[in-house]
Design an enzyme around this catalytic site. Sequence first.
Site, PDB file in Angstrom:
ATOM      1  N   GLY A 100      58.248  36.203 -21.606  1.00  0.00           N
ATOM      2  CA  GLY A 100      57.122  37.252 -21.857  1.00  0.00           C
ATOM      3  C   GLY A 100      56.990  37.400 -23.318  1.00  0.00           C
ATOM      4  O   GLY A 100      56.074  37.315 -24.262  1.00  0.00           O
ATOM      5  N   LYS A 101      58.168  37.909 -23.899  1.00  0.00           N
ATOM      6  CA  LYS A 101      58.359  38.158 -25.350  1.00  0.00           C
ATOM      7  C   LYS A 101      58.106  36.874 -26.373  1.00  0.00           C
ATOM      8  O   LYS A 101      57.477  36.977 -27.260  1.00  0.00           O
ATOM      9  CB  LYS A 101      59.975  38.512 -25.585  1.00  0.00           C
TER      10      LYS A 101
ATOM     11  N   ASP B  55      65.060  44.236 -31.589  1.00  0.00           N
ATOM     12  CA  ASP B  55      65.663  45.279 -30.847  1.00  0.00           C
ATOM     13  C   ASP B  55      64.816  46.515 -30.796  1.00  0.00           C
ATOM     14  O   ASP B  55      64.137  46.890 -31.700  1.00  0.00           O
ATOM     15  CB  ASP B  55      67.112  45.805 -31.518  1.00  0.00           C
TER      16      ASP B  55
ATOM     17  N   TYR C  26      60.824  52.819 -20.040  1.00  0.00           N
ATOM     18  CA  TYR C  26      60.531  54.279 -20.167  1.00  0.00           C
ATOM     19  C   TYR C  26      59.185  54.759 -20.253  1.00  0.00           C
ATOM     20  O   TYR C  26      58.849  55.901 -20.292  1.00  0.00           O
ATOM     21  CB  TYR C  26      61.050  55.007 -21.475  1.00  0.00           C
TER      22      TYR C  26
ATOM     23  N   LYS D  62      48.348  48.739 -24.430  1.00  0.00           N
ATOM     24  CA  LYS D  62      49.707  48.803 -24.895  1.00  0.00           C
ATOM     25  C   LYS D  62      49.982  48.291 -26.116  1.00  0.00           C
ATOM     26  O   LYS D  62      50.501  48.570 -27.051  1.00  0.00           O
ATOM     27  CB  LYS D  62      50.666  48.790 -23.583  1.00  0.00           C
TER      28      LYS D  62
HETATM   29  P1  IMP Z   1      65.153  45.509 -25.719  1.00  0.00           P
HETATM   30  O1  IMP Z   1      65.041  45.837 -27.252  1.00  0.00           O
HETATM   31  O2  IMP Z   1      63.854  44.642 -25.161  1.00  0.00           O
HETATM   32  O3  IMP Z   1      66.296  44.795 -25.036  1.00  0.00           O
HETATM   33  O4  IMP Z   1      64.886  46.840 -25.027  1.00  0.00           O
HETATM   34  C1  IMP Z   1      65.793  47.855 -24.935  1.00  0.00           C
HETATM   35  C2  IMP Z   1      65.500  48.682 -23.903  1.00  0.00           C
HETATM   36  O5  IMP Z   1      64.740  49.827 -24.609  1.00  0.00           O
HETATM   37  C3  IMP Z   1      64.799  48.358 -22.682  1.00  0.00           C
HETATM   38  O6  IMP Z   1      65.459  48.073 -21.565  1.00  0.00           O
HETATM   39  C4  IMP Z   1      63.897  49.629 -22.498  1.00  0.00           C
HETATM   40  O7  IMP Z   1      64.664  50.413 -21.609  1.00  0.00           O
HETATM   41  C5  IMP Z   1      63.727  50.258 -23.539  1.00  0.00           C
HETATM   42  N1  IMP Z   1      62.155  49.822 -24.281  1.00  0.00           N
HETATM   43  C6  IMP Z   1      62.047  49.073 -25.061  1.00  0.00           C
HETATM   44  N2  IMP Z   1      60.727  48.751 -25.269  1.00  0.00           N
HETATM   45  C7  IMP Z   1      60.149  49.385 -24.282  1.00  0.00           C
HETATM   46  C8  IMP Z   1      58.657  49.451 -24.022  1.00  0.00           C
HETATM   47  O8  IMP Z   1      57.941  48.979 -24.486  1.00  0.00           O
HETATM   48  N3  IMP Z   1      58.618  50.570 -23.087  1.00  0.00           N
HETATM   49  C9  IMP Z   1      59.585  50.917 -22.133  1.00  0.00           C
HETATM   50  N4  IMP Z   1      60.601  50.985 -22.690  1.00  0.00           N
HETATM   51  C10 IMP Z   1      61.327  50.244 -23.597  1.00  0.00           C
END
Ligand code: IMP
Length: 207
Positions: free
Chosen positions: A13-14, A70, A162, A183
Amino acid sequence: MRRNILVASTNPGKVAELRAMLDADVEWVGLSDFPGLPEVEEDGATFAENARKKAIGYARATGLWTIADDSGLVVDALGGEPGVKSARYSGDKLPGEERTLLDYRNMRKVLELLEGVPAGKRTARFVCCLCLASPKEVLLESTGKVEGVITDREIGSNGFGYDPIVFVPDMGKTVAQMTAEEKNSISHRGNAIRKLKPLLDELLSWE
Ligand code: IMP
């Protein structure tokens, strides 16, 4: 020849989101194209540090320009936590535990820590740092944010992490009540990508 750029993520997805939004004339590859690469640890003190560490680490491991990100939730009344600990705020994922259950535990922890904190002091933001690096150096960086207020319970069922406890005043709803398009148009990741795009276009124009 078109340049290869690695998106340092195994999340399809990313990879797709970055590809679509950056819309650059490059050959995108993902970490799944490099099975067996050792994982770069996210042990930095800031989102920017982690993004840099991943971008440089994977660029050195593959020899390719690499984009890493990140992100997480920053709550003012918690001194900036969960911050870089967002993914594992309530402890590591248990063996066999669904990702959604871990998300739920993390949200419950934030809500419990904020019990009794009045609405005006529940300010928070999602933050996303992006970094593009060559094996030699950091080439570009950007940061995107979206400002919100932590609710007193989960509201909405879209998104992940979250999203159900972050109310965005500008939109009049929580992130979990937004469609994917809504979003994207306001999110920290969307904003970071929109900032990086002109910088990447300029960098590529010099090649
Ligand atoms: P990562 O950078 O994608 O690994 O995100 C780290 C953590 O931040 C995720 O596991 C979520 O708990 C939180 N997070 C990052 N982006 C979002 C978002 O768009 N919605 C909700 N939580 C997020």
